[in-house]
Scaffold this active site. Sequence first.
Site, PDB file in Angstrom:
ATOM      1  CB  CYS A  65      -0.953  -0.080   1.144  1.00 24.76           C
ATOM      2  SG  CYS A  65      -1.988   1.301   1.370  1.00 24.76           S
ATOM      3  CB  CYS A  69      -2.325   3.935   7.966  1.00 26.62           C
ATOM      4  SG  CYS A  69      -3.079   4.743   6.833  1.00 26.62           S
ATOM      5  CB  CYS A  72      -1.772  -0.592   8.081  1.00 29.23           C
ATOM      6  SG  CYS A  72      -2.328  -1.596   6.800  1.00 29.23           S
ATOM      7  CB  CYS A 109     -16.039  -7.260   5.205  1.00 30.92           C
ATOM      8  SG  CYS A 109     -17.381  -7.020   6.197  1.00 30.92           S
ATOM      9  CB  CYS A 142     -19.555  -4.636   3.824  1.00 28.69           C
ATOM     10  SG  CYS A 142     -18.718  -2.912   4.402  1.00 28.69           S
ATOM     11  CB  CYS A 202     -19.543  -0.055   7.817  1.00 19.35           C
ATOM     12  SG  CYS A 202     -18.286  -1.038   9.272  1.00 19.35           S
ATOM     13  NE  ARG A 272     -18.738  -5.690  11.885  1.00 23.67           N
ATOM     14  CZ  ARG A 272     -19.000  -5.034  10.671  1.00 23.67           C
ATOM     15  NH1 ARG A 272     -17.937  -4.446  10.127  1.00 23.67           N
ATOM     16  NH2 ARG A 272     -20.291  -4.714  10.211  1.00 23.67           N
TER      17      ARG A 272
END
Length: 403
Positions: A65, A69, A72, A109, A142, A202, A272
């Site tokens: 990626c 972040c 992550c 998801c 999702c 979400c 969740r």
Amino acid sequence: MDLLNTLVDKGLRRELPTRDEALAVLATSDDDVLDVVAAAGKVRRHWFGRRVKLNYLVNLKSGLCPEDCSYCSQRLGSKADILKYTWLKPDQASQAAAAGLAGGAKRVCLVASGRGPTDRDVDRVSDTIKAIKDQNEDVEVCACLGLLSDGQAERLREAGADAYNHNLNTSEGTYRDITTTHTYADRVDTVQKAHAAGLSACSGLIAGMGESDEDLVDVVYSLRELDPDSVPVNFLIPFEGTPLAKEWNLTPQRCLRILAMVRFVCPDVEVRIAGGREVHLRTMQPLALNLANSIFLGDYLTSEGQAGKADLEMIADAGFEVEGAGEVTLPEHRLTAGAGCGAHAEAGCGAHADADAGCGSHEGGGVCGSVKVQAEQEQPAEARTDLVAVRRRGAGTDLAPNA
């Protein structure tokens, strides 16, 4: 009336707690944690009964990626030894999803690393959604693909997506300390795009990154204002090879207090328990079902979770039941067009309207009286690196998934 009775009453009325009340929940002592769980559990059962919704993650594209972040394992510069692979084909993703659905999941998801999807990526995911729904007509899908450009949310909705996930993760005030390659406002904009396209929004948070109680309350109040239908609460998994590898700030009791605070602020929303529950809640996971009405089944994106069979046994042993495909998750008033924030009529959507209000509900002491004591007694959490297991099965491998 003490703090917890006040918060239960407000939760049953969908009324927003004051910020001081939310902070007081986080500041309760470990001695009071069962009382906090019991109180928030009343609110959870009022709106969701004893049902637990199961969700299943499929990592469509792992690693590499370009975003930075800090939390992550897939980030730019990550040295975490995770699976790395490019886009799964629709049939591969459908096969991965089938394992979770067979295990009792009602929502799949679909997640992909990256800043955000290209239009070609949206086409890929649209084909994947079709492949999954052709085999499982009633499944909820999702998508979680990063920052959305104009029109992409609408295209996903037309392809059959039911929801879109994009977490705020932390407070606006601390966001720049966690990520520099995009902004907090970018994330808010994507959640709003999902809402506007008719997708169920979400959006949640990550706890345990070194944030303060005030930061946690800030992000949860911001989420209340954005009004997602579901709020995933992640507990940081400190992967070796990432900037936050040494951040072990959570105890099981701390996690329970955070979940309780989220439930009080977002009483009628699907809360969740997401990544990190096995690492930080550990043997107290069953208690957390009294606060959250939704969990992920099996593994996560780059880490392994509890065995799917163990998840199902935990739910049954704790006196809960898996929510069926034909059952509606959200309370009826949240499904009504124009329901809006779902807040009490006198509270509105003004998530910061009570920012300067005092606790005002327990002058006689009560639970809030332990705020100063807790601050003095808080001990560093034990680093449980033995519980951080990199995913080596399921999507992107030749091994059977955990579901």
